[in-house]
Design an enzyme around this catalytic site. Structure first.
Site, PDB file in Angstrom:
ATOM      1  N   HIS A   1       4.185   1.014 -16.422  1.00  0.00           N
ATOM      2  CA  HIS A   1       3.562   0.008 -15.550  1.00  0.00           C
ATOM      3  C   HIS A   1       3.800  -1.415 -16.107  1.00  0.00           C
ATOM      4  CE1 HIS A   1       0.621  -1.799 -12.905  1.00  0.00           C
ATOM      5  NE2 HIS A   1       0.343  -0.641 -12.362  1.00  0.00           N
TER       6      HIS A   1
ATOM      7  N   GLU B   1       7.914  -1.338 -11.905  1.00  0.00           N
ATOM      8  CA  GLU B   1       7.434  -0.180 -12.670  1.00  0.00           C
ATOM      9  C   GLU B   1       8.328   1.032 -12.398  1.00  0.00           C
ATOM     10  OE1 GLU B   1       3.559   0.336 -11.027  1.00  0.00           O
ATOM     11  OE2 GLU B   1       3.144  -1.807 -11.041  1.00  0.00           O
TER      12      GLU B   1
END
Ligand code: TA6
Length: 320
Positions: free
Chosen positions: A189, A294
């Protein structure tokens, strides 16, 4: 920065040829972190909590490449808002019921578990001082009772963070250590630090199908090569043919994000309201200075039978 005189004696990456990367372990308990610094000044910082990369500096250490909220919890009290949180074994809110991950928190337990620092080495393909590899481990036995109860499967994760002069590589190795097969999702992330969101484009996803979570999770096809961010963006691009997604700023290439054995990429910016609604997102208007690209395996599930291994990750290059 911790005053060097107060730091424990620095560890040396023993098997790198030439001047060596410096490894320091600072802090204690859930706030412990590993700092690796190349002789040329580039550095990476990894919090043992979540094995979360919280800083990556290139350009001799002058350029911070990752965004970190001023209110990011760095004491193990909650997932870090910024850097590179590790998402495993589920991305997003888990399936409502009837799935082994159903009672896990959003984005799973990896980013809120205490990982072990397994050590450092010169990255296999690196020459001496140009690179250093840090390994972190998380095993079923290292989970909280709550997480273990929620997902009682035997697994082993080794997460490798390799710092080179102009790039950072983060790779996960997932192993099924038990008798029972399991399925998982994985995502890195990454919060990229940028100067001005109005001058940013995310390129390389032309023609790719995505689920738009801002538009009720409806399916769309990326109609042009450049994604501009002019409002909340929360898109899951799946089965992407080319392995590199680029972040361009003010017309100049800023980052390349290269996927390795991961087919999907999420593009996220919370914009004004969502940024304000997150207590640990600070300053409120810092949505202007970050964008998440991500990489992951989040469309469907990766299945591992007993003894099987999955490996995947990213290399992010700073082009400044
Ligand atoms: O990756 C994008 C996303 O799934 C968004 O939907 C938003 O929830 C973001 O992750 C942050 O999630 P978190 O649980 O860290 O607040």
């Amino acid at each position: 920065m911790v005053d060097r005189t107060n730091r424990p004696s620095a560890l040396k990456a023993t098997d790198a040829a030439g001047p060596e990367a410096q490894i320091d372990i600072v802090g204690s308990g859930a706030s412990s972190k590993v700092i690796a610094t190349l002789p040329s000044g580039e550095s990476v910082e990894v919090l043992l909590f979540g094995a979360t990369v919280t800083s990556w500096k290139s350009n001799g250490g002058k350029t911070e490449n990752l965004w970190l909220s001023e209110k990011a919890a760095l004491d193990g009290s909650k997932a870090v808002r910024g850097g590179v949180p590790v998402v495993f074994p589920v991305f997003g809110p888990p399936p409502k019921s009837g799935h082994p991950t159903s009672s896990l928190p959003q984005h799973g337990f990896a980013r809120t578990s205490r990982w072990e620092f397994l050590g450092k080495s010169a990255a296999e393909d690196a020459l001496g001082s140009d690179s250093v590899k840090l390994d972190f481990g998380l095993y079923s036995s290292g989970l909280t009772d709550e997480a273990r109860k929620a997902w009682p499967l035997d697994f082993g994760l080794v997460y490798s963070v390799t710092l080179s002069k102009d790039s950072l590589q983060t790779v996960i190795n997932v192993r099924n250590e038990g008798e029972q097969s399991f399925e998982f999702q994985f995502l890195l992330h990454t919060y990229f630090k940028i100067q001005d969101i109005s001058k940013v484009a995310v390129n390389g996803l032309l023609g790719v199908t995505y689920v738009d979570k801002v538009l009720n999770a409806t399916e769309h096809k990326q109609s042009d090569n450049s994604i501009k961010i002019t409002g909340e963006v929360d898109r899951v691009y799946a089965s992407i043919p080319q392995d590199t997604t680029s972040i361009v700023e003010d017309g100049k290439p800023r980052f390349d994000v290269v996927r390795d054995n991961l087919q999907d990429t999420v593009v996220w910016n919370p914009w004004i309201e969502k940024a304000k609604s997150m207590g640990d997102f600070s300053p409120d208007d810092d949505y202007k200075h970050m964008v998440c690209v991500e990489v992951g395996a989040v469309q469907g599930w990766q299945k591992l039978d007993k003894g099987e291994v999955f490996e995947g990750g990213q290399t992010i290059r700073s082009l400044l």
